[in-house]
Design a protein around this motif. Structure first.
Motif, mmCIF file in Angstrom:
data_model
loop_
_atom_site.group_PDB
_atom_site.id
_atom_site.type_symbol
_atom_site.label_atom_id
_atom_site.label_comp_id
_atom_site.label_asym_id
_atom_site.label_seq_id
_atom_site.Cartn_x
_atom_site.Cartn_y
_atom_site.Cartn_z
ATOM 1 N N SER A 77 5.752 3.385 -0.304
ATOM 2 C CA SER A 77 4.758 2.481 -0.873
ATOM 3 C C SER A 77 5.481 1.243 -1.387
ATOM 4 O O SER A 77 6.693 1.277 -1.642
ATOM 5 C CB SER A 77 3.996 3.160 -2.007
ATOM 6 O OG SER A 77 4.882 3.495 -3.051
ATOM 7 N N PHE A 78 4.752 0.145 -1.482
ATOM 8 C CA PHE A 78 5.300 -1.058 -2.113
ATOM 9 C C PHE A 78 4.149 -1.923 -2.596
ATOM 10 O O PHE A 78 2.994 -1.717 -2.193
ATOM 11 C CB PHE A 78 6.256 -1.811 -1.189
ATOM 12 C CG PHE A 78 5.641 -2.358 0.071
ATOM 13 C CD1 PHE A 78 5.252 -1.509 1.102
ATOM 14 C CD2 PHE A 78 5.452 -3.730 0.254
ATOM 15 C CE1 PHE A 78 4.685 -2.009 2.274
ATOM 16 C CE2 PHE A 78 4.898 -4.236 1.414
ATOM 17 C CZ PHE A 78 4.507 -3.377 2.426
ATOM 18 N N GLU A 79 4.476 -2.866 -3.495
ATOM 19 C CA GLU A 79 3.425 -3.609 -4.211
ATOM 20 C C GLU A 79 3.207 -5.020 -3.697
ATOM 21 O O GLU A 79 2.110 -5.568 -3.819
ATOM 22 C CB GLU A 79 3.762 -3.667 -5.700
ATOM 23 C CG GLU A 79 3.627 -2.322 -6.388
ATOM 24 C CD GLU A 79 4.511 -2.222 -7.611
ATOM 25 O OE1 GLU A 79 4.904 -3.268 -8.180
ATOM 26 O OE2 GLU A 79 4.843 -1.079 -7.998
ATOM 27 N N SER A 80 4.263 -5.641 -3.176
ATOM 28 C CA SER A 80 4.060 -6.967 -2.593
ATOM 29 C C SER A 80 5.093 -7.253 -1.524
ATOM 30 O O SER A 80 6.202 -6.706 -1.546
ATOM 31 C CB SER A 80 4.078 -8.049 -3.676
ATOM 32 O OG SER A 80 5.394 -8.281 -4.105
ATOM 33 N N GLY A 81 4.714 -8.124 -0.572
ATOM 34 C CA GLY A 81 5.616 -8.493 0.513
ATOM 35 C C GLY A 81 5.129 -7.930 1.841
ATOM 36 O O GLY A 81 3.993 -7.443 1.947
ATOM 37 N N LEU A 82 5.991 -8.033 2.829
ATOM 38 C CA LEU A 82 5.687 -7.577 4.188
ATOM 39 C C LEU A 82 6.878 -6.726 4.629
ATOM 40 O O LEU A 82 8.029 -7.179 4.563
ATOM 41 C CB LEU A 82 5.549 -8.811 5.090
ATOM 42 C CG LEU A 82 4.734 -8.718 6.378
ATOM 43 C CD1 LEU A 82 3.305 -8.265 6.103
ATOM 44 C CD2 LEU A 82 4.734 -10.084 7.062
ATOM 45 N N LEU A 83 6.613 -5.499 5.065
ATOM 46 C CA LEU A 83 7.695 -4.559 5.345
ATOM 47 C C LEU A 83 7.607 -4.057 6.781
ATOM 48 O O LEU A 83 6.536 -3.629 7.221
ATOM 49 C CB LEU A 83 7.591 -3.371 4.381
ATOM 50 C CG LEU A 83 8.713 -2.342 4.427
ATOM 51 C CD1 LEU A 83 9.945 -2.876 3.694
ATOM 52 C CD2 LEU A 83 8.274 -1.027 3.796
ATOM 53 N N ALA A 84 8.714 -4.113 7.520
ATOM 54 C CA ALA A 84 8.769 -3.503 8.844
ATOM 55 C C ALA A 84 9.394 -2.122 8.720
ATOM 56 O O ALA A 84 10.362 -1.940 7.978
ATOM 57 C CB ALA A 84 9.596 -4.358 9.794
ATOM 58 N N GLY A 135 8.613 -3.237 -5.765
ATOM 59 C CA GLY A 135 8.146 -1.876 -6.008
ATOM 60 C C GLY A 135 8.260 -0.944 -4.816
ATOM 61 O O GLY A 135 7.376 -0.111 -4.602
ATOM 62 N N LEU A 136 9.354 -1.040 -4.084
ATOM 63 C CA LEU A 136 9.502 -0.181 -2.896
ATOM 64 C C LEU A 136 9.912 1.233 -3.306
ATOM 65 O O LEU A 136 10.953 1.454 -3.926
ATOM 66 C CB LEU A 136 10.539 -0.772 -1.929
ATOM 67 C CG LEU A 136 10.763 0.027 -0.641
ATOM 68 C CD1 LEU A 136 9.482 0.094 0.198
ATOM 69 C CD2 LEU A 136 11.900 -0.573 0.183
ATOM 70 N N THR A 137 9.082 2.182 -2.942
ATOM 71 C CA THR A 137 9.359 3.595 -3.213
ATOM 72 C C THR A 137 9.434 4.348 -1.887
ATOM 73 O O THR A 137 8.542 4.207 -1.037
ATOM 74 C CB THR A 137 8.242 4.196 -4.100
ATOM 75 O OG1 THR A 137 8.293 3.551 -5.378
ATOM 76 C CG2 THR A 137 8.429 5.689 -4.292
ATOM 77 N N GLY A 181 0.840 -1.196 0.000
ATOM 78 C CA GLY A 181 0.000 0.000 0.000
ATOM 79 C C GLY A 181 0.870 1.239 0.000
ATOM 80 O O GLY A 181 2.080 1.178 -0.225
ATOM 81 N N HIS A 182 0.227 2.380 0.252
ATOM 82 C CA HIS A 182 0.929 3.662 0.302
ATOM 83 C C HIS A 182 0.730 4.256 1.688
ATOM 84 O O HIS A 182 -0.386 4.299 2.198
ATOM 85 C CB HIS A 182 0.377 4.590 -0.789
ATOM 86 C CG HIS A 182 1.070 5.923 -0.803
ATOM 87 N ND1 HIS A 182 0.652 6.979 -0.035
ATOM 88 C CD2 HIS A 182 2.161 6.337 -1.468
ATOM 89 C CE1 HIS A 182 1.475 7.999 -0.240
ATOM 90 N NE2 HIS A 182 2.387 7.647 -1.117
ATOM 91 N N TYR A 183 1.806 4.695 2.317
ATOM 92 C CA TYR A 183 1.733 5.108 3.720
ATOM 93 C C TYR A 183 2.505 6.398 3.987
ATOM 94 O O TYR A 183 3.420 6.751 3.256
ATOM 95 C CB TYR A 183 2.310 4.013 4.630
ATOM 96 C CG TYR A 183 1.600 2.694 4.505
ATOM 97 C CD1 TYR A 183 0.464 2.411 5.256
ATOM 98 C CD2 TYR A 183 2.069 1.717 3.626
ATOM 99 C CE1 TYR A 183 -0.197 1.193 5.133
ATOM 100 C CE2 TYR A 183 1.419 0.497 3.494
ATOM 101 C CZ TYR A 183 0.283 0.243 4.252
ATOM 102 O OH TYR A 183 -0.363 -0.957 4.125
#
Lengths: 214, 214
Positions: free
Chosen positions: B201-208, B165-167, B142-144
């Protein structure tokens, strides 16, 4: 011969290593000061040294066998550069990484995450992540035996990735060819008896095995 | 209202919570004693309590609003059971997990690994893993925006899985749609200015995302 890689995580007590004559000590950044203060030789001091005072920097230059100083603004972290240098000191010596768990959680995770990097895959079996109450090793697929390091150690299997075909034998809680679609922490297993190695195998993924004490 | 989930990791200093009137405190195992000793109310004490003395157990029973005691030999860990109970206390309150980083590395990792479990995916956005110098939140694609919690905080992005897709924007070191095939720790990024949220923002995965201080 063991290469001790001492990192600079904040600490209150003096450093204690399982050091034997002939071992090599590498101090990373403030880790060099921790080594010197605890009376260990510093065969190599490496880092950008932006965390040491001018006085400590003079001490490092004077008392270390060799010093490698880098720019603070670089692509690799100090720990990555230090590990690359440590690997060059020997083709086969185990590398014990000390003092890596400290105040900053992001630092701690970035050090553990070295084991995911492509360039370190071939040397994973040489790495031991040590702390006073824990030791962690990382395994690629295969069949292994683990000797109990201390009589009171728990044994934990941490999937750093999805894991296929995990079998645990010669432990209190056994497992037969289990698959895990997400990373999974199987903790607090136990050795069966003193002198009786635990056995495990798996078919795909990356697995950490931790021996730890309360 | 915040639910404070206090775990029982070994600690030397008294517990300090960001507690406000109306918050709920849940003590897990020895965490209940840490809460009582620091003068906080215990709305729920939960665990197998095999780590407390008989005297401490009497204190917990007497001074806690409610007590849930489990068998030591069970499938879920104390922390998993406690989190399930904490989620039932409210449908939306944030849950701050305290005192989770302690002596045993396997315990620590098993607590962080809660975020991989299928049953907790729907409530990830309610969890904040706290320690005196760190706070960690986990995000799904999502976008945060992230507000700076303290003026001296570093900002780190830790891929708990491969990430697509990590921005990263409105930070010192920006990134445009980067892909990572293995978990990757991008540490020591910085907020641009006080009061200026970072964006990612990113498109797939799990981010801490970790905010931490030296």
């Amino acid at each position: 011969m063991i290469i001790h890689l001492v990192l600079g995580a904040p600490r209150e007590e003096p450093l204690t290593l399982d050091y034997q004559s002939g071992d090599l000590c590498v101090g990373v950044d403030y880790g060099a000061i921790y080594l010197l203060n605890a009376g260990y030789p510093v065969d190599l001091a490496i880092g950008d040294f932006d965390s040491v005072t001018e006085h400590e920097w003079q001490q490092i230059k004077k008392e270390s066998q060799r010093v490698e100083k880098f720019q603070a603004d670089k692509d690799d972290t100090d720990t990555e550069l230090a590990l690359l240098h440590a690997l060059n000191l020997s083709d086969e010596a185990p590398i014990h990484i000390h003092n890596w768990i400290g105040g900053r959680l992001d630092h701690f995770l970035s050090i553990l995450y070295l084991v995911y990097q492509e360039r370190f895959q071939a040397v994973l079996s040489r790495l031991v992540f040590c702390s006073p109450k824990n030791s962690l090793r990382v395994y690629q697929p295969g069949h292994y035996q683990v000797e109990q390091a201390h009589s009171d150690n728990y044994l934990s299997y941490i999937g750093l990735t999805p894991i296929k075909g995990l079998t645990l034998r010669q432990v209190k809680y056994t497992l037969e060819s289990a698959d895990y679609d997400v990373p999974r922490a199987l903790i607090s297993n136990e050795f069966l008896a003193e002198g009786q190695p635990a056995e495990f195998s798996f078919e795909s993924g990356l697995l950490a095995v931790i021996q730890s004490r309360d």
